[in-house]
Design an enzyme around this catalytic site. Sequence first.
Site, PDB file in Angstrom:
ATOM      1  CG  HIS A 297      -7.184  -1.589  -2.515  1.00 27.46           C
ATOM      2  ND1 HIS A 297      -6.596  -0.499  -1.805  1.00 27.46           N
ATOM      3  CD2 HIS A 297      -6.565  -2.409  -1.532  1.00 27.46           C
ATOM      4  CE1 HIS A 297      -5.723  -0.501  -0.983  1.00 27.46           C
ATOM      5  NE2 HIS A 297      -5.653  -1.884  -0.762  1.00 27.46           N
TER       6      HIS A 297
ATOM      7  CB  THR B 218       0.212   5.697  -2.023  1.00 27.15           C
ATOM      8  OG1 THR B 218      -0.520   4.928  -0.649  1.00 27.15           O
ATOM      9  CG2 THR B 218       1.647   5.344  -1.830  1.00 27.15           C
TER      10      THR B 218
ATOM     11  CD  GLN C 170      -2.353   1.785  -1.824  1.00 25.91           C
ATOM     12  OE1 GLN C 170      -2.929   1.892  -0.963  1.00 25.91           O
ATOM     13  NE2 GLN C 170      -1.191   2.374  -2.093  1.00 25.91           N
TER      14      GLN C 170
HETATM   15  N1  APR Z   1       0.951  13.600  -8.054  1.00 27.25           N
HETATM   16  C1  APR Z   1       1.429  12.366  -7.413  1.00 27.25           C
HETATM   17  N2  APR Z   1       0.852  12.159  -5.874  1.00 27.25           N
HETATM   18  C2  APR Z   1      -0.277  12.972  -5.631  1.00 27.25           C
HETATM   19  C3  APR Z   1      -0.699  14.047  -6.569  1.00 27.25           C
HETATM   20  C4  APR Z   1      -0.206  14.377  -7.734  1.00 27.25           C
HETATM   21  N3  APR Z   1      -0.603  14.831  -8.800  1.00 27.25           N
HETATM   22  N4  APR Z   1      -2.033  14.841  -5.771  1.00 27.25           N
HETATM   23  C5  APR Z   1      -1.959  14.100  -4.703  1.00 27.25           C
HETATM   24  N5  APR Z   1      -0.824  13.176  -4.557  1.00 27.25           N
HETATM   25  C6  APR Z   1      -0.714  12.363  -3.364  1.00 27.25           C
HETATM   26  C7  APR Z   1      -1.067  12.877  -2.155  1.00 27.25           C
HETATM   27  O1  APR Z   1      -0.206  13.659  -1.625  1.00 27.25           O
HETATM   28  C8  APR Z   1      -1.318  11.593  -1.187  1.00 27.25           C
HETATM   29  O2  APR Z   1      -0.106  11.089  -0.626  1.00 27.25           O
HETATM   30  O3  APR Z   1      -1.430  11.017  -3.653  1.00 27.25           O
HETATM   31  C9  APR Z   1      -1.558  10.651  -2.157  1.00 27.25           C
HETATM   32  C10 APR Z   1      -3.047  10.305  -2.253  1.00 27.25           C
HETATM   33  O4  APR Z   1      -3.083   9.408  -0.915  1.00 27.25           O
HETATM   34  P1  APR Z   1      -4.557   8.941  -0.721  1.00 27.25           P
HETATM   35  O5  APR Z   1      -5.688   9.713  -1.183  1.00 27.25           O
HETATM   36  O6  APR Z   1      -4.642   8.245   0.703  1.00 27.25           O
HETATM   37  O7  APR Z   1      -4.755   7.604  -1.514  1.00 27.25           O
HETATM   38  P2  APR Z   1      -4.144   6.145  -1.540  1.00 27.25           P
HETATM   39  O8  APR Z   1      -2.736   6.315  -0.716  1.00 27.25           O
HETATM   40  O9  APR Z   1      -4.091   5.666  -2.897  1.00 27.25           O
HETATM   41  O10 APR Z   1      -5.209   5.560  -0.578  1.00 27.25           O
HETATM   42  C11 APR Z   1      -5.078   4.166  -0.330  1.00 27.25           C
HETATM   43  O11 APR Z   1      -7.168   3.838   0.826  1.00 27.25           O
HETATM   44  O12 APR Z   1      -9.246   4.871   0.796  1.00 27.25           O
HETATM   45  C12 APR Z   1      -8.633   3.582   0.619  1.00 27.25           C
HETATM   46  O13 APR Z   1      -8.683   1.817  -0.665  1.00 27.25           O
HETATM   47  C13 APR Z   1      -8.720   3.143  -0.699  1.00 27.25           C
HETATM   48  O14 APR Z   1      -6.884   2.409  -2.217  1.00 27.25           O
HETATM   49  C14 APR Z   1      -7.036   3.464  -1.355  1.00 27.25           C
HETATM   50  C15 APR Z   1      -6.269   3.414  -0.158  1.00 27.25           C
END
Ligand code: APR
Length: 239
Positions: free
Chosen positions: A111, A180, A93
């Site tokens: 994305h 994610t 993503q």
């Molecule tokens: N290692 C692994 N995971 C981690 C770490 C780490 N060091 N730090 C944070 N996380 C986790 C968090 O706990 C969370 O579950 O990464 C995840 C990030 O989640 P989001 O910020 O929601 O990111 P993501 O799931 O990729 O968002 C999806 O949303 O905003 C839109 O298009 C955008 O691609 C993005 C999509």
Amino acid sequence: MKSIRKNKPVLVISSGAGISAESGIRTFRDADGLWENYPVMDVASADGFRRDPELVHRFYNERRRQLIEAQPNEAHRILVELEEDYDVYVITQNVDDLHERAGSSRVLHLHGELMKIRSVSDPDYIESLDIEHLETSPATRGKRGDLMRPHIVFFQEPVPMIEEAARIVSKADIFVVIGTSLVVYPAAGLLQCVRPGTPIYYIDPRPASTHGIPNVTVIQKTASQGLRELVGILEKDRK
Ligand code: APR
């Protein structure tokens, strides 16, 4: 010489912002958010781009400058090492290019890609950006004069690569979800695309609920720690 194993098991990775967190790129839903105090719908939606393309280009140029300073981390590198024993497919993503810079051979961006822009009037016309571009202009105009937009899937837009991603996940012998929050669809729906009985590993320090999804092993760790643990599990299973 890398051992070239024939018919390697298919290992499909679905990565989110969390895998880039250890490279210093903030995730979307962390308290200090990625959106640099911009209202999300002003800078990452189709309406926002129509309203103010210059603002959107400036926002993405700030993110490109962050990305150029960032380096792939150990988690990205472990995924490359796994290519020795598995047919690895990375579905991400993330719009950063850290998987590619680490050396992953197959990366599918659901994305879009931060370092690319495309013509508004001719979506097949895509240009790659480099640091010089970022210094001179917010890249609103391409080399042939088209109004350009980030090669990013904005909110309110369809995800063109989702069918290909679902096809790849349906081939997985092992499915690994990393970093994610599983809140954004259709990406989060890929968990439903595995064949019945396929083992799923979910690596995240604050994992979302996977209630109702069978065969999920949650590794509540960061991406690099969790992948180190997963490599040990897979090695044991292979013996
Ligand atoms: N290692 C692994 N995971 C981690 C770490 C780490 N060091 N730090 C944070 N996380 C986790 C968090 O706990 C969370 O579950 O990464 C995840 C990030 O989640 P989001 O910020 O929601 O990111 P993501 O799931 O990729 O968002 C999806 O949303 O905003 C839109 O298009 C955008 O691609 C993005 C999509």
